[in-house]
Design a protein around this motif. Structure first.
Motif, PDB file in Angstrom:
ATOM      1  N   GLY A  73      65.353  44.177  62.643  1.00 11.03           N
ATOM      2  CA  GLY A  73      66.555  44.631  62.243  1.00 11.03           C
ATOM      3  C   GLY A  73      66.784  44.431  60.416  1.00 11.03           C
ATOM      4  N   LEU A  74      67.522  43.494  59.975  1.00 12.73           N
ATOM      5  CA  LEU A  74      67.514  43.680  58.616  1.00 12.73           C
ATOM      6  C   LEU A  74      66.721  42.451  57.953  1.00 12.73           C
ATOM      7  N   ASP A  75      65.693  41.780  58.884  1.00 13.19           N
ATOM      8  CA  ASP A  75      65.125  40.779  58.353  1.00 13.19           C
ATOM      9  C   ASP A  75      63.656  41.340  58.175  1.00 13.19           C
ATOM     10  N   LYS A  76      63.010  40.861  56.855  1.00 18.09           N
ATOM     11  CA  LYS A  76      61.797  41.352  56.451  1.00 18.09           C
ATOM     12  C   LYS A  76      60.957  39.964  56.584  1.00 18.09           C
ATOM     13  N   PHE A  77      59.696  40.083  57.047  1.00 16.03           N
ATOM     14  CA  PHE A  77      58.662  39.286  57.057  1.00 16.03           C
ATOM     15  C   PHE A  77      57.453  39.945  56.374  1.00 16.03           C
ATOM     16  N   ILE A  78      56.627  38.852  55.860  1.00 16.59           N
ATOM     17  CA  ILE A  78      55.395  39.283  55.191  1.00 16.59           C
ATOM     18  C   ILE A  78      54.348  38.376  55.618  1.00 16.59           C
TER      19      ILE A  78
END
Length: 66
Positions: A61-66
Motif C-alpha cells: 500500500g502506502l507503507d515502505k519497508f527496507i
C-alpha cells in the motif's frame, strides 16, 4: 497479498513468524546480492539453497519497508 518488491508487482504470502524472508532471484537486482554463510531451513526440516543476502525495498500500500 499484493506487494511491490524493487518496483515489481507481486502477490506474496507474509509469515510474521518467519526468521528470514526468502525471495525469488527474479525480484532481486544482481548488484544487490551479497555473499552469506546463513543457512535456511524449511518448516519440514529440508535445506533451502540461497544465492546470498540482499536488502530490498518492499511496498505494501502506502507503507515502505527496507
Amino acid at each position: 497479498m499484493p506487494l511491490r518488491v524493487n518496483s515489481k508487482s507481486v502477490s506474496a504470502l507474509l509469515d510474521s513468524g518467519a526468521g528470514v524472508t526468502v525471495l525469488p532471484s527474479s525480484l532481486i537486482y544482481p548488484s544487490q546480492i551479497r555473499p552469506t554463510t546463513q543457512r535456511v531451513t524449511a518448516a519440514n526440516g529440508s535445506n533451502i539453497s540461497v544465492l546470498g543476502s540482499a536488502r530490498v525495498t518492499i511496498r505494501l500500500g502506502l507503507d515502505k519497508f527496507i
